[in-house]
Motif scaffolding. Structure first.
Motif, short mmCIF file in Angstrom:
data_model
loop_
_atom_site.label_atom_id
_atom_site.label_comp_id
_atom_site.label_asym_id
_atom_site.label_seq_id
_atom_site.Cartn_x
_atom_site.Cartn_y
_atom_site.Cartn_z
N SER A 1 -7.66 -2.06 -10.99
CA SER A 1 -7.72 -0.73 -10.35
C SER A 1 -6.63 0.20 -10.87
N MET B 1 -18.60 6.09 -5.43
CA MET B 1 -18.41 4.82 -4.71
C MET B 1 -17.04 4.24 -5.03
N GLN B 2 -16.60 4.40 -6.28
CA GLN B 2 -15.28 3.90 -6.67
C GLN B 2 -14.18 4.73 -6.00
N VAL C 1 -11.23 -6.37 -6.42
CA VAL C 1 -11.26 -4.93 -6.68
C VAL C 1 -9.86 -4.39 -6.97
N GLN D 1 -3.94 2.13 -8.76
CA GLN D 1 -4.34 3.23 -7.87
C GLN D 1 -4.53 2.80 -6.42
N LEU D 2 -4.53 1.49 -6.18
CA LEU D 2 -4.80 1.03 -4.82
C LEU D 2 -3.54 0.54 -4.11
N LEU E 1 0.84 -1.19 0.00
CA LEU E 1 0.00 0.00 0.00
C LEU E 1 0.88 1.25 0.00
N ARG F 1 -14.33 6.15 -3.23
CA ARG F 1 -14.25 5.80 -1.80
C ARG F 1 -13.40 4.56 -1.57
N VAL F 2 -13.37 3.68 -2.57
CA VAL F 2 -12.49 2.51 -2.44
C VAL F 2 -11.04 2.99 -2.38
N LYS F 3 -10.72 3.94 -3.25
CA LYS F 3 -9.35 4.48 -3.22
C LYS F 3 -9.09 5.22 -1.90
N ASP F 4 -10.10 5.93 -1.39
CA ASP F 4 -9.94 6.61 -0.09
C ASP F 4 -9.44 5.64 0.98
N VAL F 5 -9.94 4.40 0.92
CA VAL F 5 -9.59 3.41 1.94
C VAL F 5 -8.16 2.90 1.74
N PHE F 6 -7.80 2.62 0.50
CA PHE F 6 -6.47 2.05 0.23
C PHE F 6 -5.37 3.12 0.22
#
Lengths: 477, 372
Positions: free
Chosen positions: A209, A446-447, A205, A212-213, A182, A449-454
């Motif tokens: 990606s 929503m997508q 996911v 980006q993750l 990460l 937000r996935v990046k926000d987490v990673f």
């Protein structure tokens, strides 16, 4: 194509960044000389270039982690890079970024035939994965056209496909696990040699990606026993509609060919002039390939030719030998090279429902006249993944822009008929600004937000995939 | 609450203030039912698009699985991943919905060859915890536009959002099938035989070992001539001792493996264990020779029936998995076992990512009950 304005403070801080990187990497793994970083200024979308601040070539997962920790701490954007074969600009740098290349990570770590997997470092090329197991009768199924050069890391980032995915699926269907680092340097093992995820399908996911993750450094890939043989049949029609109907009828008849490739007249003419594969001059050409033992191939091809005959083909040629098979594939495989001989071209890869094929080809023909640019169509007909090649002259002012405008119109049409912007190349920068055509703001949110987490600081390859105005607030934070 | 449109579903979720219990046919839920206001999804039913020539079907999440399967069968097609019917195993009698299938990533014996449910799921529409309607993927089978939230939602058991519509890639139903069957192999011998078959070019679509009766079975599907050829070649490869099941017997055999029928109505807790196929003998050894097991996916998916006592062998099982990799889910019997987490504990860093995602998708915590 707009890119974010480089952060002047980061650019000014280059000496400190380079010094920090040199503390964790050997000297030859840190490239910062202004002339040398130019080697990383673009990928296969060569119309866009920007030299990075620096490039690093780590050799281990630990080194990748150390690099990312530094960049995370110093707030430096990072762009991961496999082999730089992205057609979508997935590895295009910004002037304030560090390119993290995985080219030195190219070992095979484990080969296990009993459990049918191979564990490799992610910089290994696609074809050399198959190369590592083929003498024992196995292969790695996803086969993008760039497979000689492209890296598994990039395949995972873009969820790459290939000509044979009708039967074998794309990267995500053949990926069992990854080691991923990460942005903050955390090293994670996700998945493994078993077939499903214990909780949320994070692997699902991560694949696709676009880097980006996290940075994938190792991958567990499913390998399959090689079929006993394969043989194609070449079918020519005098209309796209009829060829489309034939494809649909083959599928409805219960046969699952390993590949169904489609070429239109402009493409046939160009490849024939270039490769001399002996293709008939007609409106639409299908190459249908089936696999198995000789008897099985005969059984399937008999059914396919029977269906093809019902539609009155102008040509029907069953390969009778290895040599003939090669010749049939030769034209298809040299299609891109053939177009490159004629002019510069832009290769799109939108996907459409197979039923919309005749309509889409007709509309593309109309657009070609309207824009005054020639288009050749070659694509994976079984799964609706189109590859319109728009010809233009890069030296003629305004031609690239005209070509991009026409490309955008074609991709909008793909979405309009129920398809999507990209079937296997990825969004990158190329289709970034068209995302709103396919997605509503809440779909994209929503997508994001996935990046926000990673990657909460949005440092990893952040100028890609989503329109810049959509990500502006996040990238600034 | 039983919404009959996506808009109604979104409105219910937007205005919800407390936990919701998302219900399809309640045929796949595992673990304790955590309460919450029931949200009956069966009103969002119906097949909205089916193009046999494009191998694509789109249906409302509440559509009965049987309805989808019947529509496909009428065109000689099927869902590739062989959906298990776990009603017998779990003691339920509801009507399985296609949304529940996706939410549970329910995949049967053919997973080894045709992929899991998540591999055939090509598009979804769902409602997030804030009541927003979100779409991802679509109706085409090759699509890399944006992040793949389809995979993320498949198998999430409703913890990230409520599916309203699902799109699947389907496949032709083969002309025929045959099974080779051998009795008397030890787990290690069975694992070796299955590895040999799955490493051959003969496209085995089912490979399972059952400890009760020590039955090892291998399935082949396809066109008549092809199945005959491969059956003979496979038999030659494996050596003596393999019998052939005709198509009807073959279908019955794999139906039982798929549905874990042997453990239906039999007392005991049931584990579903996912490991590297070759680790199957080690897992069986850790569980003990007296524990009946059905080992599907060439050994990679083990259903084990353990006594309703103590921790149901959770400690030796999960202890071994911590060393060799893999995971175990307690499918049945949690209420009789002391303090056994139903879902496999995740490493802290992964759990943090998953929790982060759940908060982003469901900020109000409406879907904290994993259901299906």
């Amino acid at each position: 194509m707009e890119m974010p304005i480089a952060n002047a403070a980061i650019v000014a801080g280059k000496p400190a960044i380079v010094a920090a990187l040199l503390e964790v990497l050997p000297p030859d793994a840190v490239i910062f000389d202004e002339a040398e970083v130019r080697a990383y200024e673009c990928d296969a979308l060569t119309a866009y270039r920007c030299p990075p601040l620096a490039a690093v070539l780590p050799s281990t997962t630990a080194e990748v982690s150390a690099v990312l920790k530094i960049c995370h701490r110093m707030g430096v954007p990072v762009v991961p890079r496999g082999s730089g074969t992205s057609l979508a600009g997935g590895a295009l740098p910004t002037a304030d970024c560090v390119i993290l290349g995985v080219a030195k990570l190219n070992d095979v770590l484990e080969t296990d035939y009993d459990n049918r997997f191979i564990k490799v470092q992610s910089g290994r090329t696609n074809l050399s994965v198959t190369g590592a197991v083929e003498s024992d009768g196995f292969f790695y199924a996803p086969d993008p056209s760039s497979q000689l050069a492209c890296a598994i890391a990039g395949n995972i980032a873009m969820n790459s496909g290939g000509a044979h995915c009708l039967k074998y699926g794309v990267t995500t269907n053949n990926l069992l696990g990854v080691t991923i680092v990460l942005m903050d340097g955390t090293v994670l093992e996700i998945g493994g040699a078993y077939l499903d995820a214990p909780g949320l399908d994070l692997l699902g996911v991560i694949c696709g990606s676009e880097g980006q993750l996290g940075v994938v450094t190792e991958a567990v890939l499913r390998i399959l026993p090689k079929p006993e043989g394969a043989r194609p049949v070449l079918i020519g029609y005098d209309s796209n509609e009829v060829a489309g109907e034939c494809v649909s009828d083959i599928i409805k008849a219960g046969i699952l060919p390993v590949a169904i490739e489609f070429m239109d007249r402009p493409c046939i003419e160009a490849t024939e002039a270039f490769a001399k594969a002996g293709y008939p001059m007609c409106e639409a050409l299908l190459i249908v390939e089936v696999e198995g033992s000789a008897t099985e191939i005969d059984e399937q091809l008999a059914l396919i030719t029977e269906i093809a005959r019902r539609h009155n083909p102008v040509e029907l040629r069953q390969s009778q030998s290895e040599e003939e098979s090669k010749k049939i594939w030769l034209g298809r495989k040299s299609a891109f090279g053939a177009m490159g001989q004629i002019n510069d071209y832009m290769c799109l890869d939108g996907t459409i429902p197979v039923s919309a094929l005749p309509l889409v080809l007709r509309r593309i023909g109309e657009m070609s006249k309207q824009y005054g640019l020639d288009v050749a169509n070659v694509f994976h007909a079984g799964d609706g993944n189109m590859h319109p090649l728009i010809l233009f002259d890069a030296n003629k002012p305004g031609d690239l822009e005209l070509c991009e405008a026409m490309g955008a119109d074609i991709l909008k049409l793909c979405v309009e008929v129920g398809g999507c912007l990209t079937g296997e190349h990825g969004v990158g920068i190329e289709k970034r600004d068209l995302m709103h055509v396919q997605f509503e703001p809440q779909d994209m949110e929503m997508q994001l937000r996935v990046k926000d987490v990673f990657d909460p600081k949005w440092l990893l390859n952040s100028a890609k995939v989503f329109p810049l105005d959509v990500t502006a607030g996040r990238r600034a934070g | 609450m039983r919404p009959t449109s996506e808009a109604e579903l979104a409105e219910i979720i937007r205005t919800a203030t407390g936990p919701l219990a998302i219900e399809g046919g309640d045929t796949r839920r595992i673990g304790p039912s955590g309460g919450g206001a029931p949200l009956d999804m069966t009103g969002l039913a119906g097949i909205s698009l089916y193009e046999p020539g494009a191998l694509t079907v789109v249906a409302g999440a509440g559509t009965p699985l049987a309805q989808v399967e019947a529509a496909l069968a009428a065109e000689g097609q099927r869902l590739p991943f062989e959906v298990p019917d776990l009603r017998g195993l779990l003691g339920r009698n509801g009507v399985s919905t296609i949304g529940g299938v996706a939410s549970a990533n329910a995949s049967g014996p053919r997973r080894i060859q045709a992929g899991a449910c998540r591999d055939s799921l090509i598009g979804i529409r769902f409602v997030s915890g804030e009541g927003n309607v979100i779409k991802n993927g679509g109706r085409v089978m090759k699509n890399v536009t944006g992040y793949d939230l389809v995979k993320l939602l498949a198998g999430a058991r409703g913890s990230l959002g409520v599916l309203s519509e699902v799109s699947f890639k389907v496949l032709p139903r083969p002309e025929t099938e045959a099974t080779l069957l051998c009795r008397g192999l030890t787990p290690a011998q069975a694992a070796a035989a299955m590895a040999k078959a799955l490493g051959s070019p003969f496209e085995v679509t089912g490979a399972a070992y059952e400890t009760q009766g020590t039955v090892t079975a291998l399935r082949i599907e396809g066109m008549e001539g092809s199945v005959g050829y491969r059956r003979a070649e496979l038999a030659r490869l494996l050596g003596a001792g393999w019998d052939v099941l005709d198509p009807a017997a073959s279908a019955a055999h794999w139906g039982a493996v798929r549905d874990v029928s042997a453990f239906a109505g039999v007392e005991g807790a049931v584990w579903r264990i996912s490991v590297k196929p070759g680790d199957m003998p080690a897992v069986l050894a850790a569980l003990g020779a007296d524990v009946p097991a059905i080992c599907d996916w060439g050994g990679g998916l083990i259903w084990a029936l353990v006594p309703l006592a103590g921790d149901g062998k959770a400690a030796p099982l999960r202890g071994l998995l911590a060393q060799i990799g893999g995971h175990a889910t307690l499918m049945r019997g949690h209420e009789h076992l002391a303090d056994v987490p139903v879902f496999h504990p995740e490493p802290a860093a992964l759990a943090a990512l998953s929790e982060g995602l759940r908060r982003k998708f469901d900020p109000k915590g409406l879907f904290s009950q994993r259901s299906a």
